[in-house]
Structures are given as structure tokens and as C-alpha cells.
Design a protein around this motif. Structure first.
Motif, PDB file in Angstrom:
ATOM      1  N   GLY B  27       0.755  -1.271   0.102  1.00 19.03           N
ATOM      2  CA  GLY B  27      -0.391   0.168  -0.110  1.00 19.03           C
ATOM      3  C   GLY B  27       0.832   1.155   0.207  1.00 19.03           C
ATOM      4  O   GLY B  27       0.631   2.375   0.684  1.00 19.03           O
ATOM      5  N   MET B  28       2.074   1.341  -0.291  1.00 18.20           N
ATOM      6  CA  MET B  28       2.878   2.217  -0.228  1.00 18.20           C
ATOM      7  C   MET B  28       2.842   3.400  -1.469  1.00 18.20           C
ATOM      8  O   MET B  28       2.473   4.683  -0.940  1.00 18.20           O
ATOM      9  N   CYS B  29       1.916   2.994  -2.285  1.00 20.34           N
ATOM     10  CA  CYS B  29       1.788   4.120  -3.403  1.00 20.34           C
ATOM     11  C   CYS B  29       0.592   4.242  -3.256  1.00 20.34           C
ATOM     12  O   CYS B  29       0.535   6.537  -3.254  1.00 20.34           O
ATOM     13  N   LEU B  32       1.927   6.878   0.031  1.00 24.34           N
ATOM     14  CA  LEU B  32       2.253   8.016  -0.424  1.00 24.34           C
ATOM     15  C   LEU B  32       2.432   9.039  -1.392  1.00 24.34           C
ATOM     16  O   LEU B  32       2.064  10.621  -0.666  1.00 24.34           O
ATOM     17  N   ALA B 173       9.027  12.601  -1.956  1.00 26.32           N
ATOM     18  CA  ALA B 173       8.863  11.070  -2.393  1.00 26.32           C
ATOM     19  C   ALA B 173      10.163  10.889  -1.072  1.00 26.32           C
ATOM     20  O   ALA B 173      10.105  10.307  -0.363  1.00 26.32           O
ATOM     21  N   LEU B 177       9.778   8.722   2.085  1.00 22.07           N
ATOM     22  CA  LEU B 177      10.789   7.403   2.898  1.00 22.07           C
ATOM     23  C   LEU B 177      11.057   7.276   3.573  1.00 22.07           C
ATOM     24  O   LEU B 177      11.390   6.735   4.552  1.00 22.07           O
ATOM     25  N   ALA B 180       8.605   7.265   6.663  1.00 20.58           N
ATOM     26  CA  ALA B 180       8.085   6.255   6.445  1.00 20.58           C
ATOM     27  C   ALA B 180       9.251   5.152   7.662  1.00 20.58           C
ATOM     28  O   ALA B 180       8.838   4.398   8.410  1.00 20.58           O
TER      29      ALA B 180
END
Lengths: 204, 197
Positions: B27-29, B32, B173, B177, B180
Motif C-alpha cells: 500500500g505504499m503507492c 505516498l 517522495a 520515505l 516511513a
């Protein structure tokens, strides 16, 4: 197939328009396997295969697909190719298939494949779409391979399963775990964006 | 079937120790893309919780009662993705009829969810780990909540971060990251609590 177009496709997908740097798309399913180089290579080959063939199929069918169910058809095409990859892996590389687990199936929801089908295959002939699939697959793969090399080297002191660094090296166990992947990808994006920014400044 | 793992252990493990986003990268897309505002994150998060819980149940039933008896296990990817897509479509239509307000707050996120890898990932994980029906239900619910917790926390941090100076190459991004990664580090602190495989 005009040669200049083909060249442009490759240059775009490998360089400035690389899906990972440009939009940070599709890192979900594949980032998870970058802790070991071998698995990453297998995963990337599978991904290139699926992207290229599904791009070609979507392009072949593009005139017959009603636009309302377009997304569904694309998903089904992608899923069929992923099943082929899954079955082949199970048959010939059972160990790796077990380690990859659900991530092979998750290629279906990789945004890159869907994105290329939507953005490129729907408006281009099959041959060119096939090449675009391969190009964007490679563009995606080399980033992941670079990350995998660093992670395996630092995390387990080995490459492709063979110990490289020897006894003096203390393994950074954080690198094989989740945070390592996030940090590595961020650093990678930082470096590449830094280069792109610098080129832009120099050209203006 | 591993009945020995209690469903509440699975539930808490799915939220904290095995957070689907921070340990499995799923589910990263949308994570982000949507984590800029807390309010939109809450909307997307609740849609994910709902869809994840129900599709994990539906997919479990389809797997156990249709695919296994017929020996069509290799078709599971197609079946799962079709069930998820059809279900999302159905929910979207129902919400549109019932309540405009709910549609405005939740409806716009539903199409995004079909391509959310976490939804399919939960269904695939529960099959691989041989969960029973109840366990799958709580695994779906827990993963949904875990994903929502992560995206809301991230949105909060990103809102605060608007005022700070981020190096140019990292903006967008890159910095997300890194955050994250730090959150994943923090969540690793939970990992001694419960062990599931």
C-alpha cells in the motif's frame, strides 16, 4: 517500427521518466524482496515479462475494449501473466518461490504495469508497446537491483548468497529489515534527483 | 488450520508488530500520494479498513468453498482481484444511493482502493498462513487499522513539516520515505511483544 521512436521510449523509461524517480510508483510489491539479490533478480525478470506482454496484449485489444470496463480487462490480462510467472517459478525455482511468497501475486497490483498500459499501450501499436514494457521494466529493475546489492552487502556481508566481505564485517541487521529499504530508496532518490537538478541548473 | 493462534494475537500483531505498511511495504503507492492532509488520510483509512475486512472474508469463503474443492487454486489471483474490484464497485454504487455526504467523504477514495496492493496482499497472506475464517476476519481488520494508523501519523508529520526546510533533492517522495523508515524503526520496538509467523 521507427527507430527514433524506439530510442526515445528507452531513453525516457530509463532516464528522466523512470517510474521510480519520477512518480515513486510501484515500489510496493518489489521493495519487499530487495534484501537478497537473488530474489530481486527473479522478481525483476518476472516483472519485465509481465509488463512487456501485458502491454502488448492491451495494445492488441485496445480497439475492441469498451472504455467502461477497460480497467477490469487490463487487470485480468495482467493477472493471467502473473499466474504464468507464478506457476513457472513454482515448477523450476521452488525455493525462491517459497521465499517470495505472496509478493509474486502482488505484481498484479503494481502500479507501474497498470500505469504503462493506461498511458502507453492504449495509444500505441503492439510492437512499440512491447518494447516500452521491456524498457520501463528495466528502468524499474536497475533501481531495485542497486538497492538489493547495497542491502545484501551491508545486511549479510554477502552477494548472491556468497560471503564477500569476510569476518571483519559486522552485519547491519537493520539493512535486511524494513527500515533499511525505506532509507536506501530515499537516499537513491536523493542522489538521482540531485544529479537531475544540477543538470537543469547548468542547462538554464 | 492453526487454531492455536488466538484471533486477538493476530489482531494486535497486524496493527503493531507486523504492520502491513511498515514491515511488508504494501500500500505504499496510495500512502505516498494521499498522506498530505490528515483529513483525507482519515477518509482513505476508513475506506481501507472497511474494504480490507470484508474482502478478506469474501476471499476466504471463495477460496475455501469454491477454489479448493474444484482444485482451481492457481486461479486465486484472478478470483481475488475480481472479487475485490466487484465489491468496491458495489459499495460505491450503494453509498452513492444512500448518502451523498458519505459518498463525498468516502466515495472518492474507493476507486483508489482497487489497486491498493495491501488489500490483495492481506488476502494472499491469509491463504499462505492458513488462517481460519475468524482469524482472517481479524487479520483483515487489524491490517486495515494498522495501515490507517501509519498513514494518519505520516500525514500529521507531513503537515508539520511544511514549514521546515528540506534539502531540494529530498523534497517530496524522498523525505516521506525517510520518515516511513523512521516509523518502521519505531514500530520495530513492538516486535518483542507478539510473535506470529
Amino acid at each position: 517500427m521507427p527507430a527514433f521512436k524506439l530510442k526515445k521510449v528507452f531513453a525516457d523509461d530509463l532516464g528522466a521518466n523512470n517510474p521510480i524517480f519520477a512518480q515513486v510508483l510501484g515500489i510496493c510489491s518489489t521493495l519487499a524482496v530487495t534484501n537478497v539479490l537473488k530474489n530481486t533478480v527473479v522478481m525483476c525478470v518476472g516483472l519485465i515479462f509481465v509488463t512487456a506482454l501485458s502491454n502488448m496484449t492491451v495494445s492488441l485489444l485496445r480497439k475492441y475494449m469498451p472504455s467502461r470496463v477497460r480497467m477490469m480487462v487490463e487487470t485480468l490480462i495482467i493477472a493471467s501473466y502473473v499466474i504464468i510467472v507464478d506457476i513457472v517459478l513454482k515448477a523450476f525455482l521452488p525455493d525462491i518461490s517459497r521465499q517470495l511468497g505472496p509478493y509474486v501475486g502482488l505484481i498484479i497490483t503494481n502500479c507501474i504495469i497498470m500505469g504503462r498500459a493506461e498511458a502507453f499501450a492504449l495509444s500505441n501499436p503492439p510492437g512499440l508497446s512491447f518494447m516500452d514494457g521491456i524498457a520501463s521494466g528495466i528502468g524499474y529493475s536497475y533501481v531495485l537491483l542497486a538497492i538489493a546489492v547495497v542491502r545484501e552487502l551491508m545486511g549479510s556481508g554477502s552477494l548472491w548468497g556468497y560471503p564477500v566481505l569476510g569476518d571483519w564485517w559486522t552485519n547491519w541487521s537493520i539493512m535486511v529489515m524494513a527500515p533499511g529499504a525505506f532509507f536506501m530508496l530515499a537516499i537513491f532518490i536523493w542522489v538521482v534527483k540531485g544529479i537531475i537538478n544540477k543538470e537543469e541548473e547548468e542547462s538554464t | 488450520m492453526t487454531e492455536s493462534i488466538a484471533f486477538y494475537a493476530i489482531f494486535f500483531a497486524a496493527i503493531f508488530t507486523n504492520n502491513i505498511l511498515l514491515t511488508n511495504y504494501l500500500g505504499m503507492c496510495s500512502f505516498l500520494a494521499v498522506s498530505r492532509e490528515v483529513s483525507t488520510s482519515v477518509g482513505l483509512g476508513s475506506a481501507v479498513i472497511f474494504v480490507m475486512t470484508t474482502t478478506s472474508m469474501l476471499n476466504w469463503l471463495a477460496y475455501e468453498y469454491i477454489l479448493l474443492p474444484l482444485g482451481l487454486v492457481y486461479l486465486r489471483y484472478i478470483v481475488f482481484i475480481v472479487i475485490i474490484a466487484a465489491f468496491v464497485q458495489l459499495v460505491e454504487m450503494i453509498i452513492e444511493r444512500i448518502s451523498d455526504k458519505l459518498y463525498a467523504s468516502l466515495g472518492i477514495f474507493l476507486p483508489l482502493i482497487t489497486v491498493n496492493c495491501a488489500i490483495l496482499g492481506v488476502s494472499l497472506f491469509m491463504i499462505i498462513r492458513d488462517y481460519s475464517f475468524v482469524n482472517s476476519l481479524f487479520y483483515g481488520l487489524g491490517s486495515g487499522i494498522g495501515w490507517t494508523v501509519a498513514i494518519i501519523a505520516m500525514a500529521g508529520i507531513r503537515q508539520k513539516m511544511k514549514r521546515s526546510r528540506v534539502p531540494r533533492g529530498l523534497a517530496g517522495a524522498g523525505i516521506t520515505l525517510i520518515i516511513a523508515g523512521m516509523m518502521a524503526l519505531a514500530f520495530m520496538g513492538f516486535s518483542g511483544m507478539i510473535k506470529i509467523t
